[in-house]
Design a protein around this motif. Structure first.
Motif, PDB file in Angstrom:
ATOM      1  N   MET A 166     -87.618 -39.486  -7.670  1.00  0.00           N
ATOM      2  CA  MET A 166     -88.943 -38.883  -7.721  1.00  0.00           C
ATOM      3  C   MET A 166     -89.956 -39.802  -8.393  1.00  0.00           C
ATOM      4  N   ASN A 167     -89.480 -40.625  -9.329  1.00  0.00           N
ATOM      5  CA  ASN A 167     -90.376 -41.520 -10.061  1.00  0.00           C
ATOM      6  C   ASN A 167     -90.549 -42.883  -9.401  1.00  0.00           C
ATOM      7  N   THR A 168     -89.855 -43.079  -8.274  1.00  0.00           N
ATOM      8  CA  THR A 168     -90.015 -44.335  -7.521  1.00  0.00           C
ATOM      9  C   THR A 168     -90.992 -44.089  -6.382  1.00  0.00           C
ATOM     10  N   ASN A 169     -92.138 -44.701  -6.456  1.00  0.00           N
ATOM     11  CA  ASN A 169     -93.232 -44.436  -5.525  1.00  0.00           C
ATOM     12  C   ASN A 169     -92.815 -44.625  -4.063  1.00  0.00           C
ATOM     13  N   GLY A 170     -92.964 -43.572  -3.267  1.00  0.00           N
ATOM     14  CA  GLY A 170     -92.727 -43.640  -1.825  1.00  0.00           C
ATOM     15  C   GLY A 170     -91.277 -43.594  -1.400  1.00  0.00           C
ATOM     16  N   LEU A 171     -90.335 -43.502  -2.339  1.00  0.00           N
ATOM     17  CA  LEU A 171     -88.913 -43.570  -1.976  1.00  0.00           C
ATOM     18  C   LEU A 171     -88.476 -42.375  -1.130  1.00  0.00           C
ATOM     19  N   ILE A 172     -88.852 -41.173  -1.551  1.00  0.00           N
ATOM     20  CA  ILE A 172     -88.426 -39.973  -0.808  1.00  0.00           C
ATOM     21  C   ILE A 172     -89.033 -39.973   0.595  1.00  0.00           C
ATOM     22  N   GLU A 173     -90.281 -40.403   0.702  1.00  0.00           N
ATOM     23  CA  GLU A 173     -90.923 -40.483   2.023  1.00  0.00           C
ATOM     24  C   GLU A 173     -90.183 -41.477   2.918  1.00  0.00           C
ATOM     25  N   GLN A 174     -89.750 -42.600   2.332  1.00  0.00           N
ATOM     26  CA  GLN A 174     -88.980 -43.591   3.101  1.00  0.00           C
ATOM     27  C   GLN A 174     -87.668 -43.000   3.608  1.00  0.00           C
ATOM     28  N   VAL A 175     -87.007 -42.255   2.768  1.00  0.00           N
ATOM     29  CA  VAL A 175     -85.737 -41.637   3.151  1.00  0.00           C
ATOM     30  C   VAL A 175     -85.931 -40.704   4.346  1.00  0.00           C
ATOM     31  N   ILE A 176     -86.988 -39.899   4.298  1.00  0.00           N
ATOM     32  CA  ILE A 176     -87.261 -38.967   5.396  1.00  0.00           C
ATOM     33  C   ILE A 176     -87.593 -39.731   6.674  1.00  0.00           C
ATOM     34  N   GLN A 177     -88.443 -40.747   6.565  1.00  0.00           N
ATOM     35  CA  GLN A 177     -88.834 -41.532   7.750  1.00  0.00           C
ATOM     36  C   GLN A 177     -87.630 -42.233   8.369  1.00  0.00           C
ATOM     37  N   GLU A 178     -86.771 -42.822   7.530  1.00  0.00           N
ATOM     38  CA  GLU A 178     -85.596 -43.519   8.049  1.00  0.00           C
ATOM     39  C   GLU A 178     -84.624 -42.548   8.702  1.00  0.00           C
ATOM     40  N   ASP A 179     -84.526 -41.344   8.163  1.00  0.00           N
ATOM     41  CA  ASP A 179     -83.654 -40.339   8.762  1.00  0.00           C
ATOM     42  C   ASP A 179     -84.149 -39.965  10.157  1.00  0.00           C
ATOM     43  N   ILE A 180     -85.447 -39.768  10.284  1.00  0.00           N
ATOM     44  CA  ILE A 180     -86.034 -39.409  11.581  1.00  0.00           C
ATOM     45  C   ILE A 180     -85.763 -40.504  12.604  1.00  0.00           C
ATOM     46  N   ILE A 181     -85.906 -41.760  12.160  1.00  0.00           N
ATOM     47  CA  ILE A 181     -85.670 -42.890  13.068  1.00  0.00           C
ATOM     48  C   ILE A 181     -84.200 -42.985  13.455  1.00  0.00           C
ATOM     49  N   GLN A 182     -83.311 -42.869  12.473  1.00  0.00           N
ATOM     50  CA  GLN A 182     -81.874 -43.019  12.732  1.00  0.00           C
ATOM     51  C   GLN A 182     -81.332 -41.900  13.615  1.00  0.00           C
ATOM     52  N   THR A 183     -81.824 -40.697  13.405  1.00  0.00           N
ATOM     53  CA  THR A 183     -81.349 -39.565  14.213  1.00  0.00           C
ATOM     54  C   THR A 183     -82.084 -39.466  15.541  1.00  0.00           C
ATOM     55  N   GLN A 184     -83.104 -40.343  15.700  1.00  0.00           N
ATOM     56  CA  GLN A 184     -83.912 -40.348  16.929  1.00  0.00           C
ATOM     57  C   GLN A 184     -84.434 -38.951  17.246  1.00  0.00           C
ATOM     58  N   SER A 185     -84.842 -38.275  16.175  1.00  0.00           N
ATOM     59  CA  SER A 185     -85.337 -36.910  16.331  1.00  0.00           C
ATOM     60  C   SER A 185     -86.811 -36.948  16.709  1.00  0.00           C
ATOM     61  N   THR A 186     -87.159 -36.176  17.737  1.00  0.00           N
ATOM     62  CA  THR A 186     -88.550 -36.123  18.186  1.00  0.00           C
ATOM     63  C   THR A 186     -89.154 -34.741  17.986  1.00  0.00           C
ATOM     64  N   ASN A 187     -88.326 -33.790  17.545  1.00  0.00           N
ATOM     65  CA  ASN A 187     -88.862 -32.438  17.335  1.00  0.00           C
ATOM     66  C   ASN A 187     -89.164 -32.198  15.867  1.00  0.00           C
ATOM     67  N   ALA A 188     -89.881 -31.115  15.614  1.00  0.00           N
ATOM     68  CA  ALA A 188     -90.307 -30.800  14.254  1.00  0.00           C
ATOM     69  C   ALA A 188     -89.212 -30.113  13.455  1.00  0.00           C
ATOM     70  N   GLU A 189     -88.140 -29.677  14.134  1.00  0.00           N
ATOM     71  CA  GLU A 189     -87.094 -28.933  13.446  1.00  0.00           C
ATOM     72  C   GLU A 189     -86.400 -29.783  12.378  1.00  0.00           C
ATOM     73  N   ARG A 190     -86.064 -31.018  12.716  1.00  0.00           N
ATOM     74  CA  ARG A 190     -85.396 -31.889  11.758  1.00  0.00           C
ATOM     75  C   ARG A 190     -86.299 -32.175  10.562  1.00  0.00           C
ATOM     76  N   LEU A 191     -87.566 -32.422  10.824  1.00  0.00           N
ATOM     77  CA  LEU A 191     -88.517 -32.681   9.752  1.00  0.00           C
ATOM     78  C   LEU A 191     -88.634 -31.472   8.826  1.00  0.00           C
ATOM     79  N   ASP A 192     -88.625 -30.279   9.429  1.00  0.00           N
ATOM     80  CA  ASP A 192     -88.687 -29.059   8.620  1.00  0.00           C
ATOM     81  C   ASP A 192     -87.438 -28.920   7.749  1.00  0.00           C
ATOM     82  N   GLU A 193     -86.265 -29.266   8.308  1.00  0.00           N
ATOM     83  CA  GLU A 193     -85.017 -29.198   7.551  1.00  0.00           C
ATOM     84  C   GLU A 193     -85.063 -30.136   6.349  1.00  0.00           C
ATOM     85  N   LEU A 194     -85.508 -31.359   6.599  1.00  0.00           N
ATOM     86  CA  LEU A 194     -85.585 -32.346   5.527  1.00  0.00           C
ATOM     87  C   LEU A 194     -86.607 -31.942   4.467  1.00  0.00           C
TER      88      LEU A 194
END
Length: 283
Positions: free
Chosen positions: A58-86
């Motif tokens: 939480m104290n590392t700037n942008g780290l959590i956002e990076q994790v979410i973005q990389e997950d979306i890319i790796q899972t090749q998710s194009t729907n909003a459901e995965r983003l909502d889960e994360l």
């Protein structure tokens, strides 16, 4: 003049990057565990175990956002459901940590107040007749306080005292006053462990009492104090209970929590050491 950077600076930067990558990997694993968990009652334990790592993330700037973005890319998710889960999982984690920190700050204040009562009880002005030679730490008043406030001496309070001891001991320069404070804190710590040892329960409830301590050092310290007070007969009784528990674990379908098994094994081993030492003493 521009600052020049050498090999040492590169090593520091590399170490920092490695640490950040390690935190990111751990947070990614934790986030997936929260998303896929079908046992929400187990999440508090999981999150509490990883509290320091979560705070670092939480104290590392942008780290959590990076994790979410990389997950979306790796899972090749194009729907909003995965983003909502994360996002929901992150909200659960962040909400837990914020509550945890608030409660920790509240408990820290409680511990400080309790420490204040202890120091007041052992102050020279609180001793009958002002005789400090007979009871250098106000032992009578301290023993009365320990007996009356026994329920307040939780594992968390023991950690607080130990943390204060470690903080003073780690000072680069320890003044005579700090050395005296450290000595008094160690005495208080020992007295509390002795008092908890006296109150150790009979029969099967003893294991429940001991397993209530999260930290191995605290659990075994209370056990040692209890065995010293209650003696070898009690040790044999308790040894039978731990042996029975370990044997019972083997027959549990689906297995038992490895952490619980390890804790009981550690208790069982410590009891055996006490019995053997007692036996050698009487030979």
């Amino acid at each position: 003049m521009a600052k020049s950077y050498g090999p040492q600076d590169a090593e520091i930067i590399s170490s920092s990057n490695d640490n950040t990558n390690n935190i990111k990997a751990q947070f990614t694993s934790l986030l997936n565990a929260v998303v896929t968990s079908d046992k929400p009652e187990e999440l508090p334990s999981l999150l509490a175990t990883n509290i320091e790592m979560i705070l670092s993330a939480m104290n590392t700037n942008g780290l959590i956002e990076q994790v979410i973005q990389e997950d979306i890319i790796q899972t090749q998710s194009t729907n909003a459901e995965r983003l909502d889960e994360l996002s929901s999982a992150v909200n659960v984690i962040v909400s837990f940590v914020e509550t945890f920190v608030e409660e920790a700050q509240s408990m820290d204040e409680v511990y400080k107040q309790l420490m204040g009562k202890i120091f007041q009880s052992i102050s020279p002005n609180n001793q009958e007749g002002g005789d400090t030679a007979a009871a250098p730490f106000g032992e009578v008043a301290l023993e009365e306080l320990l007996a009356n406030e026994k329920e307040a001496f939780t594992p968390g309070f023991l950690r607080h005292v130990d943390g204060e001891c470690n903080r003073i001991a780690s000072l680069k320069t320890i003044s005579p006053e700090s050395a005296k404070m450290l000595e008094i804190l160690r005495v208080i710590q020992a007295r509390i462990l002795e008092e908890l040892g006296k109150g150790i329960g009979e029969g099967a409830i003893v294991l429940g009492q001991l397993l209530g301590y999260d930290e191995k050092a605290e659990r075994l310290a209370v056990l040692d104090a209890g065995l010293a007070v209650r003696g070898v007969d009690f040790a044999h009784e308790l040894k039978g209970l731990t042996a029975e528990a370990l044997e019972g674990f083997q027959g549990v379908q689906g297995g038992v929590d490895p952490g619980l098994v390890k804790s009981v094994e550690e208790i069982d081993e410590r009891i055996q050491q006490f019995i053997e030492k007692s036996s050698q003493h009487f030979q």
